[in-house]
Design an enzyme around this catalytic site. Sequence first.
Site, PDB file in Angstrom:
ATOM      1  N   GLN A 129       5.132  14.412   8.395  1.00 58.63           N
ATOM      2  CA  GLN A 129       4.278  13.598   7.537  1.00 58.63           C
ATOM      3  C   GLN A 129       2.872  13.521   8.130  1.00 58.63           C
ATOM      4  OE1 GLN A 129       5.208  11.851   4.519  1.00 58.63           O
ATOM      5  NE2 GLN A 129       2.992  11.800   4.445  1.00 58.63           N
ATOM      6  N   ASP A 216       2.535   2.006   4.250  1.00 62.50           N
ATOM      7  CA  ASP A 216       3.885   2.545   4.055  1.00 62.50           C
ATOM      8  C   ASP A 216       4.770   1.367   3.666  1.00 62.50           C
ATOM      9  OD1 ASP A 216       6.248   4.029   4.149  1.00 62.50           O
ATOM     10  OD2 ASP A 216       6.347   4.121   6.339  1.00 62.50           O
TER      11      ASP A 216
END
Length: 298
Positions: A129, A216
């Site tokens: 990521q 997130d």
Amino acid sequence: MNLLTIKDMPEDLMKEVIDLAVKMKKEGNRSRDDLKGKVLISLYEKPSTRTRLSFETAMTNLGGHTIVMDFKTSQISRGETMADTARVLEGYCDVISARLFKQTALEEIAKNVKIPVINALTDVEHPCQALADMQTIIEYGKEKGKLVYIGDAANNVANSLMLVAARYGMHVVLCGPEGYLPSSEYLEEAEKTGAKVEVTSDPAYAVKDADVIYTDVWVSMGDEAEKEKRLNDLKPYQVNSVLLKQAKPDAIVMHCLPAHRGEEITDEVMDGEQAAVWNQAENRMWAQEALILKLVNE
Ligand code: CP
Ligand code: NVA
């Protein structure tokens, strides 16, 4: 060579992978044969949309194949050890990626094979990521700017991202309430780069003059038992239009996805002009193509 954490990834390899990802996306060639005849086995102990599909498309684009194994339908669910499973897999493929609860389980796989092993997310890091995220930051021309990670700043995504961004010399700010801030191990690692790294619990201070705002989910996979407490503790750290207005006018907003709209990020920000999230998701594919090429063709 494995990619188990950004912490242990040589900086030159990390930058080579990101440069290659940027170049490959620009070229836009999705029909190559660099990895003709090569096989990736992709293991999943937790759910995934982007990671699974971007690994599969990356391998296909490079002319190779992917085989996915879900733990629930494998003999691991009946007690076969990770070490024995890894030894078997090595006979079938050229590279392994694994999404696991525990980093120690990933290390167990790597210890038992000679082929490259890639971390597709564990409790400690999400390095693939972070590679795609840095590619995205470069794409938007923000790599010399200020990156603010806000929310659960102690999670896997935050750990990998802060190290990559610090290695590029970005001004990195980690913002969250007490109990959701990075470990001293990760902070020290980021500070070692010489980059300016700050930790704060004040969202307004954090986002002032920010070029990149990153968030997130507040409840990561495996944290479900603490859901109520987390939603409550992290409420003041939502990325919404009021917060976004306090950053630079051309700041971008990033999220690794999946987003829990209405919790860590609002609809108006997710669907707004400053959101870079869709390019970010696409870049998972390009970054993993570059990564697999470097690791397999080493
Ligand atoms: N960002 C990310 O890893 O998404 P998935 O959980 O869908 O793979
Ligand atoms: N921190 C999140 C990332 C999901 C891609 C989790 O671990 O669930």
